[in-house]
Design an enzyme around this catalytic site. Structure first.
Site, mmCIF file in Angstrom:
data_model
loop_
_atom_site.group_PDB
_atom_site.id
_atom_site.type_symbol
_atom_site.label_atom_id
_atom_site.label_comp_id
_atom_site.label_asym_id
_atom_site.label_seq_id
_atom_site.Cartn_x
_atom_site.Cartn_y
_atom_site.Cartn_z
ATOM 1 N N ARG A 103 71.515 54.146 64.550
ATOM 2 C CA ARG A 103 71.083 53.589 63.259
ATOM 3 C C ARG A 103 71.896 52.332 63.030
ATOM 4 N NH1 ARG A 103 69.986 56.512 57.512
ATOM 5 N NH2 ARG A 103 68.116 56.995 58.712
ATOM 6 N N HIS A 130 61.557 52.263 61.226
ATOM 7 C CA HIS A 130 62.080 53.636 61.077
ATOM 8 C C HIS A 130 61.040 54.604 61.677
ATOM 9 C CE1 HIS A 130 64.565 56.783 59.819
ATOM 10 N NE2 HIS A 130 64.418 56.747 58.507
ATOM 11 N N GLN A 133 61.043 58.612 61.126
ATOM 12 C CA GLN A 133 60.616 59.029 59.786
ATOM 13 C C GLN A 133 59.097 58.970 59.658
ATOM 14 O OE1 GLN A 133 62.487 60.065 56.849
ATOM 15 N NE2 GLN A 133 60.403 60.682 56.394
ATOM 16 N N ASP A 221 58.990 53.653 48.775
ATOM 17 C CA ASP A 221 60.376 53.723 49.245
ATOM 18 C C ASP A 221 61.220 52.961 48.210
ATOM 19 O OD1 ASP A 221 62.640 54.076 50.811
ATOM 20 O OD2 ASP A 221 62.046 52.681 52.390
ATOM 21 N N CYS A 261 60.279 58.725 51.898
ATOM 22 C CA CYS A 261 61.174 59.149 52.978
ATOM 23 C C CYS A 261 62.489 59.710 52.475
ATOM 24 C CB CYS A 261 61.408 57.993 53.953
ATOM 25 S SG CYS A 261 62.290 56.594 53.223
ATOM 26 N N ARG A 289 61.233 66.156 59.701
ATOM 27 C CA ARG A 289 62.144 65.378 60.553
ATOM 28 C C ARG A 289 62.705 66.273 61.664
ATOM 29 N NH1 ARG A 289 64.488 60.667 58.711
ATOM 30 N NH2 ARG A 289 64.974 60.470 60.931
#
Ligand code: CP
Ligand code: NVA
Length: 307
Positions: A103, A130, A133, A221, A261, A289
């Site tokens: 990340r 991402h 996700q 988001d 998310c 996830r």
């Protein structure tokens, strides 16, 4: 040849569908039956340059449930934090571990890592994308609607890493996607342009209601992503009118679901009534996830063919 998962476009359409189906299957298997030794003796290195709850825990638990081991490394605690190059880090980690999850900020960093690593590299979030996700989100869509391709998906808010990965998902799977973003906060232009060549049913509009109208999935988001905290105040002004609230949800299809998310800011990009309401699937997304991570790890580190 090793494979990496830096973006959803690293998967073909049949591979992406097979990965989603496998995640659904893994979710339905009780007591880890049949897969508890798939990654026995294997190690995943997880390098984080940003905070994480879901990505960190789901990869760690997924490795454990597959019989392997996950090694958590905050970038500031390893030599990357003191300037050791990503190239050398890639070469060294490849001598110890069987996969690397990163990340980071700039997407170029993970591209470099993948180029110099001899083991699979997984994108655990960059400023650009991402993918893990959005794969979990697609699994959530599959569970709710039985199919992803005929869906109309709406994205409301920032044209950020999540928006870009939704664009790439629409490119790979062919569903219709409308993104409502304020001026100046559009998705990554090359990602959008390349996707449009594959799927013309991707649109960027300025009016959230236009994007939401008739949509099966309403997505949003945070307004300021990790690394953009200093822009919070100006973003609150730019994103006024882009909140997902009960009025916006009323524009969507009657069976629409709400996705986020997480982490979320109730009262900013979404009202508590929506995120905690009956149409919200945010905790299924978070759970998924774990399941999609297992499908990804089995494929990249366990040699399981997808198609
Ligand atoms: N959604 C997500 O990636 O959460 P974390 O930042 O907690 O990993
Ligand atoms: N867009 C958000 C996603 C967090 C999971 C960020 O990058 O901070």
């Amino acid at each position: 040849m090793k494979r990496d998962l830096l973006e959803i476009t690293d998967l073909s359409s049949p591979e992406c569908l097979a990965l989603l189906q496998r995640a659904v299957e893994l979710k339905s298997v009780r007591r880890h039956g049949g897969y508890a030794h798939v990654l026995q003796g294997r190690t995943l290195a997880m390098v984080f340059e940003k905070a994480s709850t879901r990505t960190r825990v789901s990869f760690d638990v997924a490795m454990h449930q597959l019989g392997g081991h996950a090694l958590m490394m905050a970038a500031r605690d390893i030599q990357i934090g003191r300037g050791e190059s990503i190239q050398d880090t890639a070469r060294v980690l490849s001598r110890y571990v069987d996969g690397i999850m990163l990340r980071t900020f700039e997407h170029g960093t993970i591209v470099d890592l993948a180029r110099h690593a001899t083991v699979p590299v997984i994108n655990g979030l960059t400023d650009l994308a991402h993918p893990c996700q959005v794969l979990a989100d697609l699994q959530t869509c599959l569970e709710n609607f039985g199919d992803v391709t005929p869906l109309h998906v709406a994205w409301i808010g920032d044209g950020n890493n999540m928006a870009n990965s939704w664009i790439n998902a629409a490119r790979v799977l062919g569903f219709s996607l409308t993104l409502a973003c304020p001026p100046g906060y559009d998705p990554h232009a090359p990602t959008l342009d390349e996707a449009l060549a594959w799927n013309p049913a991707i649109r960027v509009v300025r009016d959230p209601a236009e994007a939401a109208r008739g949509a099966h999935v309403i997505n949003t988001d945070v307004w300021a992503s990790m690394g953009q905290e200093a822009e919070q105040a100006e973003r609150e002004i730019a994103f006024a009118g882009f909140q997902v609230n009960e009025d916006l949800m009323a524009q969507a299809a009657p069976n629409a679901i709400f996705l986020h998310c997480l982490p979320a800011h109730r009262g900013e990009e979404v009202t508590a009534g929506v995120i905690d309401g009956p149409q919200s699937r945010v905790f299924d997304q978070a759970e998924n996830r774990l399941h999609i991570q297992k499908a990804i790890l089995e494929w990249l580190m366990g040699g399981r063919r997808l198609v």
